[in-house]
Scaffold this motif. Structure first.
Motif, mmCIF file in Angstrom:
data_model
loop_
_atom_site.group_PDB
_atom_site.id
_atom_site.type_symbol
_atom_site.label_atom_id
_atom_site.label_comp_id
_atom_site.label_asym_id
_atom_site.label_seq_id
_atom_site.Cartn_x
_atom_site.Cartn_y
_atom_site.Cartn_z
ATOM 1 N N THR A 45 34.671 -20.165 -60.176
ATOM 2 C CA THR A 45 33.588 -19.767 -59.267
ATOM 3 C C THR A 45 34.143 -18.670 -58.373
ATOM 4 O O THR A 45 34.953 -18.929 -57.487
ATOM 5 N N THR A 46 33.719 -17.437 -58.626
ATOM 6 C CA THR A 46 34.313 -16.287 -57.947
ATOM 7 C C THR A 46 33.261 -15.243 -57.603
ATOM 8 O O THR A 46 32.089 -15.368 -57.945
ATOM 9 N N GLY A 47 33.712 -14.181 -56.926
ATOM 10 C CA GLY A 47 32.895 -13.011 -56.670
ATOM 11 C C GLY A 47 31.658 -13.272 -55.826
ATOM 12 O O GLY A 47 31.653 -14.100 -54.916
ATOM 13 N N GLY A 48 30.589 -12.564 -56.178
ATOM 14 C CA GLY A 48 29.362 -12.630 -55.405
ATOM 15 C C GLY A 48 28.682 -13.978 -55.420
ATOM 16 O O GLY A 48 27.897 -14.291 -54.524
ATOM 17 N N VAL A 49 28.962 -14.793 -56.425
ATOM 18 C CA VAL A 49 28.399 -16.142 -56.459
ATOM 19 C C VAL A 49 29.034 -16.994 -55.362
ATOM 20 O O VAL A 49 28.353 -17.705 -54.629
ATOM 21 N N GLY A 77 31.908 -15.117 -62.842
ATOM 22 C CA GLY A 77 32.842 -14.056 -62.507
ATOM 23 C C GLY A 77 32.316 -13.154 -61.416
ATOM 24 O O GLY A 77 32.993 -12.209 -61.011
ATOM 25 N N GLY A 78 31.078 -13.435 -60.934
ATOM 26 C CA GLY A 78 30.516 -12.644 -59.846
ATOM 27 C C GLY A 78 29.298 -11.859 -60.273
ATOM 28 O O GLY A 78 28.561 -12.241 -61.180
ATOM 29 N N ALA A 79 29.055 -10.744 -59.601
ATOM 30 C CA ALA A 79 27.887 -9.908 -59.883
ATOM 31 C C ALA A 79 28.035 -9.234 -61.248
ATOM 32 O O ALA A 79 29.141 -9.005 -61.732
ATOM 33 N N ARG A 80 26.905 -8.912 -61.873
ATOM 34 C CA ARG A 80 26.909 -8.301 -63.203
ATOM 35 C C ARG A 80 26.913 -6.791 -63.085
ATOM 36 O O ARG A 80 25.909 -6.175 -62.714
ATOM 37 N N MET A 81 28.023 -6.182 -63.431
ATOM 38 C CA MET A 81 28.200 -4.748 -63.253
ATOM 39 C C MET A 81 27.189 -3.926 -64.052
ATOM 40 O O MET A 81 26.841 -2.803 -63.669
ATOM 41 N N GLN A 82 26.684 -4.481 -65.158
ATOM 42 C CA GLN A 82 25.740 -3.732 -65.994
ATOM 43 C C GLN A 82 24.375 -3.531 -65.307
ATOM 44 O O GLN A 82 23.558 -2.765 -65.792
ATOM 45 N N GLU A 83 24.151 -4.225 -64.186
ATOM 46 C CA GLU A 83 22.889 -4.044 -63.459
ATOM 47 C C GLU A 83 23.094 -3.402 -62.092
ATOM 48 O O GLU A 83 22.167 -3.330 -61.291
ATOM 49 N N MET A 130 28.397 -13.970 -70.821
ATOM 50 C CA MET A 130 28.852 -12.853 -69.993
ATOM 51 C C MET A 130 29.550 -13.333 -68.720
ATOM 52 O O MET A 130 29.322 -12.831 -67.630
ATOM 53 N N MET A 131 30.381 -14.338 -68.869
ATOM 54 C CA MET A 131 31.141 -14.930 -67.766
ATOM 55 C C MET A 131 30.218 -15.393 -66.638
ATOM 56 O O MET A 131 30.605 -15.431 -65.471
ATOM 57 N N ALA A 132 28.991 -15.775 -67.015
ATOM 58 C CA ALA A 132 27.991 -16.263 -66.053
ATOM 59 C C ALA A 132 27.815 -15.302 -64.886
ATOM 60 O O ALA A 132 27.592 -15.718 -63.749
ATOM 61 N N SER A 133 27.927 -14.015 -65.162
ATOM 62 C CA SER A 133 27.736 -13.018 -64.117
ATOM 63 C C SER A 133 26.287 -13.056 -63.630
ATOM 64 O O SER A 133 25.368 -13.362 -64.381
ATOM 65 N N MET A 134 26.100 -12.758 -62.342
ATOM 66 C CA MET A 134 24.778 -12.897 -61.728
ATOM 67 C C MET A 134 24.037 -11.562 -61.737
ATOM 68 O O MET A 134 24.321 -10.663 -60.954
ATOM 69 N N GLY A 135 23.076 -11.452 -62.633
ATOM 70 C CA GLY A 135 22.192 -10.306 -62.673
ATOM 71 C C GLY A 135 20.839 -10.674 -62.088
ATOM 72 O O GLY A 135 20.671 -11.711 -61.444
ATOM 73 N N ILE A 188 38.653 -21.065 -57.511
ATOM 74 C CA ILE A 188 37.579 -20.784 -56.553
ATOM 75 C C ILE A 188 38.047 -19.648 -55.654
ATOM 76 O O ILE A 188 39.124 -19.724 -55.059
ATOM 77 N N GLY A 189 37.266 -18.598 -55.555
ATOM 78 C CA GLY A 189 37.671 -17.494 -54.699
ATOM 79 C C GLY A 189 36.669 -16.363 -54.720
ATOM 80 O O GLY A 189 35.573 -16.478 -55.284
ATOM 81 N N PHE A 190 37.041 -15.261 -54.112
ATOM 82 C CA PHE A 190 36.181 -14.075 -54.109
ATOM 83 C C PHE A 190 36.852 -12.970 -54.914
ATOM 84 O O PHE A 190 36.590 -12.802 -56.089
ATOM 85 N N ALA A 191 37.772 -12.240 -54.296
ATOM 86 C CA ALA A 191 38.511 -11.206 -55.027
ATOM 87 C C ALA A 191 39.736 -11.807 -55.705
ATOM 88 O O ALA A 191 40.117 -12.948 -55.433
ATOM 89 N N GLY A 192 40.359 -11.040 -56.580
ATOM 90 C CA GLY A 192 41.538 -11.509 -57.290
ATOM 91 C C GLY A 192 42.781 -11.521 -56.411
ATOM 92 O O GLY A 192 42.842 -10.857 -55.367
ATOM 93 N N ARG A 193 43.780 -12.272 -56.845
ATOM 94 C CA ARG A 193 45.023 -12.415 -56.084
ATOM 95 C C ARG A 193 45.667 -11.060 -55.782
ATOM 96 O O ARG A 193 46.073 -10.789 -54.653
#
Length: 294
Positions: A210-214, A171-177, A138-143, A233-238
């Protein structure tokens, strides 16, 4: 001399029916993993050559994504890894449709219950706590479970007086949670702070992507931040950033090299040299060589 791309076109044409232009698969099966196409430069190479090069593009040096097993094999000493919290599994805190099915499918494909594997190991004899995020899950999303395993890994390291090496890829935080996933940013950051207050060493190794909330939490809090070449490496998309600030961003924006120039990353290390670099840092900080008593 014909390139591999030209060779691929010729081979592919031989498997096509001349009249109907459809694959003639009755007698011959086309190998599915014969070639690898680099997502960065578009170069095509034999997959065996690519794997032997540690999944690094021979043309542009792009460091492709690894499974957690591949990363562990390249980093930890043989037989030294002891996994922590292996049985933890995600629930469905906001009742997201078919979330459990997706997690179960990823668990079967990746041979792990969640998007991160944590444990204790030695790296060239230096005892450490290690965490490896797997982008194939799941794109290593953080749940909630990813955040809890990271927090427990830091708490374990704090209790044992061990350094932490965290390979980030997400990809950051896990939207499903929902909001539960966003809470993990504060929880993991708090665990890093307690480990730091106790005098612990924390090394972050940022891999693609390595992006998003991570990035906005534990990944950016390392005492030493390492990145692999060419990774994102970043937070939000370009596009989101450009629309917000109404300015055009540099072409290499959010690359590891750009982050190094801006001081966000301390150093860039080739994959084949990573294990040596990590053990050198641990040695420099005075950690003794030892083995884990089973």
């Amino acid at each position: 001399m014909a390139s591999i791309e030209d060779l691929f076109k010729v081979v592919k044409s031989r498997f096509m029916d001349d009249n109907q232009h459809t694959p003639a698969t009755k007698d011959v099966e086309i190998p599915r993993d014969l070639l690898f196409k680099c997502p960065r430069c578009g170069g095509v190479f034999y997959n065996e050559e690519f794997v032997n090069a540690l999944k690094v593009c021979p043309k542009c040096n792009y460091h492709a994504r690894l499974t957690w097993q591949e990363r562990l094999s390249l980093t930890a000493d043989d037989g030294s890894f002891i996994e922590l919290d292996a049985g933890m599994k995600s629930l469905n805190p906001i009742g997201f449709p078919r979330y459990e099915d997706k997690v179960e499918k990823c668990a079967e494909q990746c041979d792990t219950n969640e998007a991160i594997v944590t444990g204790e190991c030695t790296i060239r004899g230096y005892r450490t706590v290690i965490g490896i995020m797997d982008s194939h899950f799941m794109m290593a999303s953080m749940g909630s479970v990813v955040g809890e395993k990271i927090t427990r890994a830091f708490e374990y390291a704090t209790e044992k007086g061990l350094p932490v090496v965290m390979f980030t890829s997400s990809g950051g935080a896990r939207m499903q949670e929902g909001i539960i996933s966003l809470m993990q940013m504060a929880k993991t950051s708090g665990a890093v702070k307690r480990h730091n207050d106790a005098g612990g060493l924390y090394i972050t190794v940022m891999t693609d992507p390595t992006t998003g909330g991570v990035t906005a939490s534990f990944a950016s809090l390392g005492d030493i931040i390492i990145a692999e070449p060419k990774v994102l490496i970043g937070f939000a998309g370009r596009r989101v950033i450009q629309d917000t600030i109404r300015q055009r961003l540099p072409d290499d924006f959010q690359s590891a090299e750009f982050q190094l120039d801006c001081g966000f990353v301390d150093t860039i290390v080739e994959r084949g040299m990573m294990r040596k670099a990590l053990s050198g840092i641990l040695k420099l900080h005075g950690f003794p060589k030892e083995t884990i008593a089973r």
